[in-house]
Design a protein around this motif. Sequence first.
Motif, PDB file in Angstrom:
ATOM      1  N   MET A  34       0.785  -1.133  -0.042  1.00  0.00           N
ATOM      2  CA  MET A  34       0.055   0.068  -0.040  1.00  0.00           C
ATOM      3  C   MET A  34       0.850   1.139  -0.017  1.00  0.00           C
ATOM      4  SD  MET A  34      -2.730   1.219   2.813  1.00  0.00           S
ATOM      5  CE  MET A  34      -3.380  -0.338   3.005  1.00  0.00           C
ATOM      6  N   THR A  35       0.637   2.135  -0.702  1.00  0.00           N
ATOM      7  CA  THR A  35       1.353   3.194  -0.796  1.00  0.00           C
ATOM      8  C   THR A  35       0.735   4.579  -0.265  1.00  0.00           C
ATOM      9  OG1 THR A  35       2.414   2.551  -2.946  1.00  0.00           O
ATOM     10  CG2 THR A  35       2.467   4.858  -2.519  1.00  0.00           C
ATOM     11  N   ILE A  36       1.385   5.254   0.597  1.00  0.00           N
ATOM     12  CA  ILE A  36       0.788   6.298   1.167  1.00  0.00           C
ATOM     13  C   ILE A  36       1.574   7.635   0.877  1.00  0.00           C
ATOM     14  CG2 ILE A  36       0.201   7.247   3.803  1.00  0.00           C
ATOM     15  CD1 ILE A  36       0.208   4.168   4.504  1.00  0.00           C
ATOM     16  N   ASP A  37       1.015   8.509   0.554  1.00  0.00           N
ATOM     17  CA  ASP A  37       1.582  10.260   0.517  1.00  0.00           C
ATOM     18  C   ASP A  37       1.804  10.577   1.590  1.00  0.00           C
ATOM     19  OD1 ASP A  37       0.963   9.618  -2.347  1.00  0.00           O
ATOM     20  OD2 ASP A  37      -0.717  11.106  -2.191  1.00  0.00           O
ATOM     21  N   ALA A  38       3.066  11.342   1.635  1.00  0.00           N
ATOM     22  CA  ALA A  38       3.409  11.910   3.040  1.00  0.00           C
ATOM     23  C   ALA A  38       4.199  13.302   2.639  1.00  0.00           C
ATOM     24  CB  ALA A  38       4.274  10.789   4.015  1.00  0.00           C
ATOM     25  N   LEU A  63       4.109  -1.254   3.717  1.00  0.00           N
ATOM     26  CA  LEU A  63       3.390   0.166   3.404  1.00  0.00           C
ATOM     27  C   LEU A  63       4.595   0.865   2.903  1.00  0.00           C
ATOM     28  CD1 LEU A  63       1.912   0.999   7.079  1.00  0.00           C
ATOM     29  CD2 LEU A  63       0.695   0.235   4.757  1.00  0.00           C
ATOM     30  N   PHE A  64       4.301   1.725   1.844  1.00  0.00           N
ATOM     31  CA  PHE A  64       5.574   2.451   1.208  1.00  0.00           C
ATOM     32  C   PHE A  64       4.889   4.036   1.152  1.00  0.00           C
ATOM     33  CE2 PHE A  64       7.889   4.051  -2.722  1.00  0.00           C
ATOM     34  CZ  PHE A  64       8.902   3.618  -2.274  1.00  0.00           C
ATOM     35  N   PHE A  65       5.890   4.773   1.928  1.00  0.00           N
ATOM     36  CA  PHE A  65       5.590   6.156   2.016  1.00  0.00           C
ATOM     37  C   PHE A  65       6.188   7.085   0.869  1.00  0.00           C
ATOM     38  CE2 PHE A  65       4.926   4.131   5.931  1.00  0.00           C
ATOM     39  CZ  PHE A  65       3.613   4.602   6.498  1.00  0.00           C
ATOM     40  N   VAL A  66       5.648   7.807   0.069  1.00  0.00           N
ATOM     41  CA  VAL A  66       5.919   8.712  -0.935  1.00  0.00           C
ATOM     42  C   VAL A  66       6.057   9.986  -0.676  1.00  0.00           C
ATOM     43  CG1 VAL A  66       5.882   6.700  -2.487  1.00  0.00           C
ATOM     44  CG2 VAL A  66       3.961   8.512  -2.539  1.00  0.00           C
ATOM     45  N   ALA A  67       6.881  11.066  -1.024  1.00  0.00           N
ATOM     46  CA  ALA A  67       6.679  12.419  -0.829  1.00  0.00           C
ATOM     47  C   ALA A  67       6.028  13.128  -1.764  1.00  0.00           C
ATOM     48  CB  ALA A  67       8.167  12.880  -0.828  1.00  0.00           C
ATOM     49  N   VAL A  68       5.204  13.878  -0.922  1.00  0.00           N
ATOM     50  CA  VAL A  68       4.309  15.002  -1.780  1.00  0.00           C
ATOM     51  C   VAL A  68       4.326  16.232  -1.128  1.00  0.00           C
ATOM     52  CG1 VAL A  68       2.454  13.204  -2.567  1.00  0.00           C
ATOM     53  CG2 VAL A  68       2.246  14.259  -0.482  1.00  0.00           C
ATOM     54  N   ASP A  69       3.860  17.429  -2.010  1.00  0.00           N
ATOM     55  CA  ASP A  69       4.179  18.560  -1.388  1.00  0.00           C
ATOM     56  C   ASP A  69       2.798  19.100  -0.840  1.00  0.00           C
ATOM     57  OD1 ASP A  69       6.805  18.852  -2.523  1.00  0.00           O
ATOM     58  OD2 ASP A  69       5.877  19.682  -4.381  1.00  0.00           O
ATOM     59  N   ASP A  70       1.594  18.700  -1.055  1.00  0.00           N
ATOM     60  CA  ASP A  70       0.378  19.025  -0.520  1.00  0.00           C
ATOM     61  C   ASP A  70       0.108  18.295   0.664  1.00  0.00           C
ATOM     62  OD1 ASP A  70       0.077  16.915  -2.382  1.00  0.00           O
ATOM     63  OD2 ASP A  70      -2.069  17.272  -2.604  1.00  0.00           O
ATOM     64  N   ARG A  71      -0.855  19.005   1.310  1.00  0.00           N
ATOM     65  CA  ARG A  71      -1.236  18.355   2.876  1.00  0.00           C
ATOM     66  C   ARG A  71      -2.492  17.546   2.527  1.00  0.00           C
ATOM     67  NH1 ARG A  71       1.006  20.172   7.313  1.00  0.00           N
ATOM     68  NH2 ARG A  71       2.161  21.841   7.425  1.00  0.00           N
ATOM     69  N   LYS A  72      -2.779  16.546   3.389  1.00  0.00           N
ATOM     70  CA  LYS A  72      -4.016  15.871   2.951  1.00  0.00           C
ATOM     71  C   LYS A  72      -5.384  16.623   3.185  1.00  0.00           C
ATOM     72  CE  LYS A  72      -6.453  11.949   5.168  1.00  0.00           C
ATOM     73  NZ  LYS A  72      -7.592  12.545   5.581  1.00  0.00           N
ATOM     74  N   SER A  73      -6.243  16.676   2.357  1.00  0.00           N
ATOM     75  CA  SER A  73      -7.366  17.406   2.393  1.00  0.00           C
ATOM     76  C   SER A  73      -8.526  16.825   2.233  1.00  0.00           C
ATOM     77  CB  SER A  73      -7.408  18.282   1.061  1.00  0.00           C
ATOM     78  OG  SER A  73      -7.232  17.616  -0.093  1.00  0.00           O
ATOM     79  N   ASP A  80       6.463  14.126   4.971  1.00  0.00           N
ATOM     80  CA  ASP A  80       7.776  13.742   5.758  1.00  0.00           C
ATOM     81  C   ASP A  80       7.755  12.088   5.480  1.00  0.00           C
ATOM     82  OD1 ASP A  80       9.983  13.041   6.905  1.00  0.00           O
ATOM     83  OD2 ASP A  80       9.637  14.538   8.495  1.00  0.00           O
ATOM     84  N   PRO A  81       7.940  11.567   4.428  1.00  0.00           N
ATOM     85  CA  PRO A  81       7.801   9.853   4.417  1.00  0.00           C
ATOM     86  C   PRO A  81       8.805   9.421   5.344  1.00  0.00           C
ATOM     87  CG  PRO A  81       8.164  11.019   2.072  1.00  0.00           C
ATOM     88  CD  PRO A  81       8.503  12.151   3.313  1.00  0.00           C
TER      89      PRO A  81
END
Length: 109
Positions: A1-5, A43-53, A7-8
């Motif tokens: 499962m991939t999760i946007d973060a 679980l795989f955490f990948v970097a994103v710039d935006d906050r969860k909305s 700060d991964p």
Amino acid sequence: MTIDARDPLSLAQWWAETLGWRVTDPVPGGVEVQEPDGSAPSLFFVAVDDRKSAKNRLHLDLYAGDQGATLDDLLARGASRVSAGQPDEAEWTVLADPEGNEFCLLEPR
């Protein structure tokens, strides 16, 4: 499962401690958290710039033999309670990790 973060590495470390899993060596694409014996999906955490909305469309359910003690520990480590429409008498607690990803805490079935 991939999760946007945002700060991964930090979020991966939080989930690794929560699950009793381990963080693998980070790679340029993200950070993986695996069960120590590698038998479960990771679980795989990948970097994103935006906050969860918005509310997650998928979430984890965690089972704890001592739901109260586990809840106290999770809250002390940065989780927060979330209202997701659950009834007041729900047998589970809806929480969010430090970046706002919802998950449920339940007693074992």
